[in-house]
Design a protein around this motif. Structure first.
Motif, PDB file in Angstrom:
ATOM      1  N   THR A 176       0.835  -1.202   0.000  1.00 27.31           N
ATOM      2  CA  THR A 176       0.000   0.000   0.000  1.00 27.31           C
ATOM      3  C   THR A 176       0.869   1.252   0.000  1.00 27.31           C
ATOM      4  O   THR A 176       2.049   1.208   0.375  1.00 27.31           O
ATOM      5  CB  THR A 176      -0.905   0.025   1.229  1.00 27.31           C
ATOM      6  N   ALA A 177       0.282   2.356  -0.391  1.00 26.60           N
ATOM      7  CA  ALA A 177       1.020   3.626  -0.423  1.00 26.60           C
ATOM      8  C   ALA A 177       1.547   4.011   0.960  1.00 26.60           C
ATOM      9  O   ALA A 177       2.704   4.446   1.085  1.00 26.60           O
ATOM     10  CB  ALA A 177       0.133   4.729  -0.995  1.00 26.60           C
ATOM     11  N   PRO A 178       0.756   3.849   2.044  1.00 26.78           N
ATOM     12  CA  PRO A 178       1.305   4.170   3.378  1.00 26.78           C
ATOM     13  C   PRO A 178       2.499   3.297   3.754  1.00 26.78           C
ATOM     14  O   PRO A 178       3.447   3.780   4.378  1.00 26.78           O
ATOM     15  CB  PRO A 178       0.113   3.935   4.311  1.00 26.78           C
ATOM     16  N   THR A 179       2.455   2.005   3.390  1.00 23.50           N
ATOM     17  CA  THR A 179       3.576   1.119   3.702  1.00 23.50           C
ATOM     18  C   THR A 179       4.821   1.539   2.941  1.00 23.50           C
ATOM     19  O   THR A 179       5.929   1.580   3.503  1.00 23.50           O
ATOM     20  CB  THR A 179       3.219  -0.335   3.349  1.00 23.50           C
ATOM     21  N   VAL A 180       4.667   1.856   1.672  1.00 26.65           N
ATOM     22  CA  VAL A 180       5.806   2.293   0.861  1.00 26.65           C
ATOM     23  C   VAL A 180       6.393   3.589   1.422  1.00 26.65           C
ATOM     24  O   VAL A 180       7.623   3.746   1.513  1.00 26.65           O
ATOM     25  CB  VAL A 180       5.379   2.476  -0.605  1.00 26.65           C
ATOM     26  N   ALA A 181       5.519   4.515   1.830  1.00 23.59           N
ATOM     27  CA  ALA A 181       5.992   5.781   2.392  1.00 23.59           C
ATOM     28  C   ALA A 181       6.703   5.558   3.726  1.00 23.59           C
ATOM     29  O   ALA A 181       7.733   6.189   4.009  1.00 23.59           O
ATOM     30  CB  ALA A 181       4.813   6.736   2.570  1.00 23.59           C
ATOM     31  N   ALA A 182       6.172   4.654   4.557  1.00 25.13           N
ATOM     32  CA  ALA A 182       6.804   4.363   5.843  1.00 25.13           C
ATOM     33  C   ALA A 182       8.182   3.761   5.645  1.00 25.13           C
ATOM     34  O   ALA A 182       9.143   4.119   6.344  1.00 25.13           O
ATOM     35  CB  ALA A 182       5.919   3.416   6.652  1.00 25.13           C
ATOM     36  N   GLU A 183       8.303   2.851   4.701  1.00 19.22           N
ATOM     37  CA  GLU A 183       9.601   2.244   4.421  1.00 19.22           C
ATOM     38  C   GLU A 183      10.602   3.281   3.951  1.00 19.22           C
ATOM     39  O   GLU A 183      11.764   3.292   4.392  1.00 19.22           O
ATOM     40  CB  GLU A 183       9.432   1.156   3.354  1.00 19.22           C
ATOM     41  N   ARG A 184      10.169   4.161   3.071  1.00 24.94           N
ATOM     42  CA  ARG A 184      11.079   5.202   2.564  1.00 24.94           C
ATOM     43  C   ARG A 184      11.569   6.097   3.692  1.00 24.94           C
ATOM     44  O   ARG A 184      12.757   6.407   3.787  1.00 24.94           O
ATOM     45  CB  ARG A 184      10.377   6.022   1.479  1.00 24.94           C
ATOM     46  N   LEU A 185      10.668   6.516   4.558  1.00 23.74           N
ATOM     47  CA  LEU A 185      11.051   7.404   5.654  1.00 23.74           C
ATOM     48  C   LEU A 185      12.055   6.724   6.575  1.00 23.74           C
ATOM     49  O   LEU A 185      13.095   7.304   6.931  1.00 23.74           O
ATOM     50  CB  LEU A 185       9.815   7.827   6.442  1.00 23.74           C
ATOM     51  N   ALA A 186      11.778   5.481   6.966  1.00 22.47           N
ATOM     52  CA  ALA A 186      12.652   4.787   7.915  1.00 22.47           C
ATOM     53  C   ALA A 186      14.022   4.506   7.316  1.00 22.47           C
ATOM     54  O   ALA A 186      15.057   4.740   7.966  1.00 22.47           O
ATOM     55  CB  ALA A 186      11.997   3.488   8.363  1.00 22.47           C
ATOM     56  N   LEU A 187      14.056   4.019   6.078  1.00 23.94           N
ATOM     57  CA  LEU A 187      15.339   3.617   5.504  1.00 23.94           C
ATOM     58  C   LEU A 187      16.201   4.800   5.098  1.00 23.94           C
ATOM     59  O   LEU A 187      17.430   4.753   5.226  1.00 23.94           O
ATOM     60  CB  LEU A 187      15.110   2.704   4.295  1.00 23.94           C
TER      61      LEU A 187
END
Length: 342
Positions: free
Chosen positions: A103-114
């Motif tokens: 999902t878009a929120p999951t992709v955004a969360a991964e980008r922020l953390a990494l």
């Protein structure tokens, strides 16, 4: 107690035998092995984002924290905030954005953390390249620490490495869409006239609806397909010993710990050519097919079943590849070096 302090944030239940997964096994091996490299590890299990956020806030300024990728996805803002005051390393078992249903929120969360983390540790070259391709982590911020393999002693292998007398297939992994057990059953449906059996080993809990559909589909094979649930330790080792072939029909896979374990037992592999699997089977003893393609998988299985010479060759190659498999000590060393340099 002496040693360099390290806080390790992991998903809840990594020691729960009902939740066995490749990620949990990897985390446990790192937790238990880092002490030998001079680290004093405090493990914090978290079940949600708020728990992860609280744990990250309690890490002393200037300390080192290692965050499992699943935990980072639940609390990406907390990971980003922690990275500003402590040495923060994310252990990324997978690339969430690579999943078709991400999902878009999951992709955004991964980008922020990494992108916020000081360093990222991954389990395969493919994962490192995928993170770079997606702009999530530059190569100089990534360490590859592939899972190790416990290679059994020669005398513990079945029949001194001779081909098992039956065409027993084994599939190991959480019963989930990305592991592709439905693809395997669709392929086996085309091979009803062959003399095979198949055992599917893995937890049905995380993806209950999918697991239920796989269970229903397995019933049409009149007992030739069995879902065993989770097996670990001696029980799982016994499955590898009795099996003639490991089938890994994954749609997404970073490295494939079950594949590596099968190779440690000298068991050949039929797997999807996806993610880090080609690297995991480097050295021979494997056949690769396109992911998500039951027709191609059925054709490869049929060729293997009908050709004794092919079966012997693949088993010999798999046994020969055992000498070059990575060790858990090497994995711990690679992670420790990443923690020191982050």
């Amino acid at each position: 107690m002496t040693g360099r302090p390290l806080t390790f944030l992991v998903p809840e239940g990594i020691d729960d035998p009902a939740r066995v997964s490749g990620g949990n096994v990897y985390d446990r091996r790192m937790r238990d092995g880092l002490g030998s490299r001079g680290w004093r590890v405090t493990t914090v299990e978290t079940s949600d984002g708020s728990g992860a956020t609280s744990a990250l806030r309690e890490v002393p300024r200037g300390a080192t924290v290692l965050v499992d990728g699943l935990v980072a996805l639940r609390a990406p803002e907390a990971v980003a905030a922690a990275a500003a005051r402590v040495r923060t390393v994310v252990l990324a078992h997978m690339v969430a954005a690579a999943f078709p249903d991400a999902t878009a929120p999951t992709v955004a969360a991964e980008r922020l953390a990494l992108t916020a983390a000081g360093h990222v540790v991954v389990t395969s070259r493919w994962t490192a390249e995928e993170l770079h391709r997606r702009g999530l982590a530059a190569p100089d911020r990534v360490t590859i620490a592939p899972p190790g393999v416990d290679v059994p002693a020669e005398h513990s292998l079945s029949a001194a490495g001779k081909e098992p007398p039956r065409l027993d297939l084994l599939c190991v992994g959480v019963v989930a869409p990305h592991k592709g057990q439905d693809v395997l059953l669709a392929a086996l449906d085309r091979l009803q006239g062959r003399g095979w059996t198949c055992r599917i080993v893995g937890s049905s809990r995380p993806f209950g609806a999918f697991a239920s559909s796989v269970t229903r589909a397995a019933q049409r094979f009149s007992g030739r397909v069995q879902l065993t649930g989770v097996l670990d330790g001696p029980q799982l080792a016994a499955e590898y010993r009795r099996s003639a072939l490991l089938v890994a029909p994954s749609r997404v896979e970073s490295s494939g710990m079950a594949i590596a374990e099968a190779r440690g037992h000298g068991v050949p592999v039929l797997a999807a050519q996806v993610g880090g699997i080609p690297d995991t089977v480097a050295g021979g003893g494997a056949v690769l097919v396109p992911p998500g393609d039951p027709v191609a998988l059925a054709a490869a299985l049929d060729a293997w079943m009908m050709d004794p010479a092919l079966r012997r060759r693949l088993r010999a190659e798999a046994r020969a590849a055992r000498a070059g498999l990575p060790t858990w000590a090497g994995t711990v060393a690679a992670l420790s070096t990443a923690l020191e340099s982050s």
